[in-house]
Design an enzyme around this catalytic site. Structure first.
Site, PDB file in Angstrom:
ATOM      1  CG  ASP A  59      -1.892  -1.115   1.309  1.00 13.85           C
ATOM      2  OD1 ASP A  59      -1.589  -2.203   0.789  1.00 13.85           O
ATOM      3  OD2 ASP A  59      -2.974  -0.912   1.892  1.00 13.85           O
ATOM      4  CE  LYS A  64      -6.609  -1.617   3.075  1.00 12.47           C
ATOM      5  NZ  LYS A  64      -5.202  -2.021   3.305  1.00 12.47           N
ATOM      6  CE  LYS A 113      -5.342   1.860   2.921  1.00 11.56           C
ATOM      7  NZ  LYS A 113      -4.101   1.288   3.482  1.00 11.56           N
TER       8      LYS A 113
END
Length: 298
Positions: free
Chosen positions: A144, A243, A207
């Site tokens: 990430d 996400k 995300k």
């Protein structure tokens, strides 16, 4: 070449049909929840959502010992509750990838790391690449990173996309999640632009947020991002995951994001290969909801 590339990225944004009217987005979210939220409040969906959790520890005081103890909870869950699916991944700072790899005994739980100078993303690209490559070498399955919001602010789209692409290129087949920091971007238009550019640059997931500095996930941001994923898939055939992260603590919160994903992207995205929720306390809340107990296995 710079102007040509910049124009190419601007053309992608200009060509998008994603709704960027903030009031319309808010109304669309309210309509979806009014019509569909209640039908998704079931023990089966709570169990599914547990299997979508990236169980996260990102504390300043994290240590090798504390991270190993954190991972052990996941091992113990697999032993004590074999009838239920485990979390999707364990998410830690990049320097703890080897600790997780050495402690984790569950084969179907991935190792995710926050890398590339998380959470600010302020560093030389060489530093970001080196950190990410080391995490992969230490055993990370997923990475990430935070999108360079400074480039977004300056509309330096070529530099923004090049940075994401360079990090992705050092990862091989491992999944890259790009964090947009939607609480900083704020508007639907900026969230749309960041979503599309990240995907065209190579993101496997987009995300919402870090939850570290700015406000975390919102349902409106999720709606815009899912609309972008849908449009990108229709245009390219490529599948990108979604996400949500930052402030998602209750079962009710998780079900709301599930409802947005289901109604915008459809059943195809209702798998932990395409839908994740980053959280620390949510896993216990979900477990308590579908078992109707006070147990806290995580």
């Amino acid at each position: 070449m710079e102007n040509k590339d910049q124009n190419r990225y601007q053309a992608v944004l200009n060509d998008s049909k994603v709704n960027i009217d903030d009031a319309a987005v808010q109304a669309a979210v309210e309509k979806i929840l009014d019509e569909h939220y209640a039908e998704n409040c079931t023990p089966e969906i709570y169990q599914f959502l547990l299997n979508c959790v990236d169980l996260t520890t990102l504390g300043t005081d994290d240590s090798e010992r504390s991270v190993a103890q954190f991972v052990q909870h996941v091992n113990d869950f697999d032993e004590h509750y074999p009838q239920y699916k485990n979390v999707a991944a364990i998410c830690v700072y990049s320097n703890f990838a080897a600790v997780v790899r050495g402690t984790l005994e569950v084969t179907d739980v991935n190792i995710a790391v926050c890398s590339a100078c998380f959470p600010s993303s302020q560093a030389h690209i060489e530093t970001k690449i080196a950190e990410t490559a080391l995490a992969i070498e230490d055993g990370a399955d997923e990475v990430d990173i935070v999108l360079n919001v400074g480039y977004m602010r300056d509309e330096a789209y070529e530099e923004l996309c090049d940075e994401i692409s360079e990090i992705k290129n050092c990862m091989g087949d491992h999944h890259l999640k790009v964090i947009l920091e939607t609480g900083l971007l704020k508007t639907a238009e900026k969230i749309r632009n960041a979503s599309l550019l990240s995907m065209y640059a190579g993101a496997d997931f987009i995300k919402t947020s870090t939850g570290k500095v700015y406000s975390g996930a919102t349902l409106e941001a999720a709606y815009v991002m899912c609309q972008c994923i849908k449009e990108y898939h229709e245009k390219t055939g490529n599948v990108v995951g979604f996400k949500a992260s930052g402030g998602i603590r209750t079962t009710a919160d998780a079900v709301k994001y599930y409802t947005i994903v289901k109604e915008v992207l459809g059943e195809e995205w209702l798998t932990n290969e395409r839908f994740r929720i980053g959280a620390s306390s949510l896993a216990n809340a979900l477990f308590q909801s579908f078992t109707e107990t006070d147990a806290k296995p995580f």
